[in-house]
Design an enzyme around this catalytic site. Structure first.
Site, short mmCIF file in Angstrom:
data_model
loop_
_atom_site.label_atom_id
_atom_site.label_comp_id
_atom_site.label_asym_id
_atom_site.label_seq_id
_atom_site.Cartn_x
_atom_site.Cartn_y
_atom_site.Cartn_z
N HIS A 70 -1.16 64.22 43.36
CA HIS A 70 -0.49 62.95 43.61
C HIS A 70 0.30 62.57 42.35
CE1 HIS A 70 0.34 59.22 45.66
NE2 HIS A 70 -0.51 59.53 46.63
N GLY A 114 8.52 51.88 34.13
CA GLY A 114 8.71 52.64 32.91
C GLY A 114 7.62 53.64 32.59
N SER A 126 0.40 55.56 41.47
CA SER A 126 -0.13 55.90 42.79
C SER A 126 -1.16 57.03 42.78
CB SER A 126 1.02 56.26 43.73
OG SER A 126 1.72 55.09 44.08
#
Length: 480
Positions: free
Chosen positions: A312, A318, A63
């Protein structure tokens, strides 16, 4: 303040300690102060092949990608092609959700700061073609509107795929990937940032690793994840992009410069760069040591003891990452990992870098208070869910609280994880914390609001709002 070069031996020690203790296969770290950058790499990219991590290795950034998508949108604002306060359908007329009124009113700004209100963790796969994001957005038409636009912050991957489609349409380009390359990767010289598997294979690229059998402190050794990337339909939210740690701190440097490329080219206006760092929404208070946690336009914003931080995090199957910046001192760091329990490692690096180089105090990882805070079980007991997960909170035979957490929908199909149960205790009157840690880390669930009957209409698991649902019929609670 400590000099950057003097901190490197300690950072390497931190990496080696927590890699060993928490079964993290590989780590890549870059730290930037002004124009000076140091890099550290340790471990392996793939336990099956033993290929070593090098500073130029690529990891999935998850993200963190959202800051790139947000910047692509802000470039369109600079060019007068997009107005943040216009409905998204002005630019993406095919966008819709089950609540047609909400679909017509939700704005670009609300998607950028995660207040759009519709189902956020939709991971449906529409193939690897350039039309993946287009098909994804069209398929949102039957998805639930969880709360009215602007009502609550709830982290929304789906909204960033919609923003990716906005970029495709307004730029008249075949894909979000093409827009990213043309308008950010190439102008900024980010030579170790890619989105497609056929691009990543040209570099040393990390694979994700997941736990073997067992739970808690007794999980078995790591094994290679069953697949490498999430579906391309979620690329603008972070499903596919990979980068080296150096590229990420250079990306931070671009934002610190107010939108200038390394060669001096103006890529983003200083006004838009500044606007991205202005608070748009405030998250519920969980930690006393954090003055506030807010969201800007794509960036998470923190006020910590000693200074401001923006950044962020990212997570894929994983792999986990964090990019953070202390703007007042020009310090930025990016840490990338590919399995195990990376939370303590990332926290230790964060604490040392921000503490020694920026004078910012990072709060300790939370632990259950002694004695436990007394709480009213009525506030918490019930079933809460998002499109991708559920949280079933009950009282056990002794009157204590337990939560079963499981995945739902496409996310369950992708990950295939069994539900897990955690015993809970009071962290504050509105926050519960796990009684036992997993690799030294205690989970928390926050319940900031209560209805007239004293029940929480939603909970926050990290930055995601899960809505209380009727236990017997699976419909949304009317108080939510």
């Amino acid at each position: 303040m400590t000099k950057l070069a003097d901190l490197v031996p300690e950072l390497k020690d931190i990496i080696e300690r927590y890699r060993r203790e928490d079964s993290v296969p590989g780590v890549s770290l870059a730290v930037r102060v002004g124009d000076e950058v140091v890099e550290c790499a340790s471990g392996v990219l793939n336990l099956s092949t033993g290929v070593e991590v090098t500073p130029d290795s690529l990891f999935q950034i998850g993200s963190i990608t959202k800051t790139f998508t947000a910047t692509l949108v802000m470039q369109l604002v600079d060019e007068g092609l997009v107005d943040l306060d216009q409905p998204v359908r002005t630019y993406v007329p095919e966008f819709s959700v089950a609540d047609r009124e909400a679909a017509e009113t939700v704005t670009v700004r609300q998607l950028l700061c995660h207040t759009g209100g519709f189902d956020g963790d939709v991971f449906d796969d529409f193939g690897r073609g350039d039309d993946a994001v287009t098909r994804y957005v069209e398929a949102l038409k039957d998805r639930d509107q969880v709360f009215p636009p602007g009502r609550l912050f709830s982290y929304c991957n789906s909204g960033f795929s919609v923003l990716g489609r906005l970029v495709e349409r307004v730029r008249e380009l075949p894909s979000w990937d093409a827009a990213l390359r043309k308008h950010l990767i190439e102008p900024l010289g980010l030579a170790h940032t890619v989105t497609l598997a056929e691009e990543a294979i040209m570099f040393r690229a990390a694979v994700g690793h997941i736990d073997g059998e067992g739970e808690g402190e007794n999980v078995a050794e790591q094994r290679v994840a069953p697949f490498w990337q999430f579906p391309r339909s979620g690329a603008p939210a972070g499903a596919t992009p990979c980068a080296g740690a150096r590229d990420l701190v250079d990306w931070a440097g671009f934002h610190l410069s107010g939108g200038l490329a390394p060669d001096g080219t103006r890529v983003l206006s200083p006004e838009s760069a500044a606007a991205m760092l202005k608070a748009q929404t405030v998250l519920p208070d969980v930690d006393e040591d954090v003055a506030s946690t807010c969201w800007g336009l794509g960036w998470q914003l923190l006020e910590l003891k000693g200074g401001r931080v923006f950044g962020h995090g990212g997570a894929t199957l994983g792999q986990a990452s964090l990019l953070e910046v202390a703007p007042d001192s020009g310090v930025a760091f990016a840490v990338l990992t590919n399995g195990g329990g990376p939370t303590r490692l990332i926290h230790a690096i964060r604490s040392r870098v921000l503490g020694e180089l920026a004078g910012i105090e990072v709060p300790r990882l939370p632990e259950p208070p002694i004695p436990a805070i007394e709480v009213d079980p009525r506030r918490f007991v019930g079933r809460y869910q998002t499109v991708g997960a559920y949280y079933d909170i009950k009282q056990d035979a002794e009157g204590g609280l337990v939560v079963e957490i499981g995945l739902r929908g496409a996310l369950q199909e992708i990950r295939g994880q069994e539900p897990k149960t955690h015993r809970l205790t009071g962290f504050s009157p509105t926050v519960l914390i796990g009684r036992e840690p997993t690799r030294g880390v205690y989970m928390r669930l926050a319940f900031p609001e209560a209805d007239a009957d004293g029940r929480a209409p939603h909970l926050y698991a990290g930055v995601r709002a899960a809505i209380r649902v009727d236990d017997t019929q699976g419909t949304r609670d009317t108080e939510a």
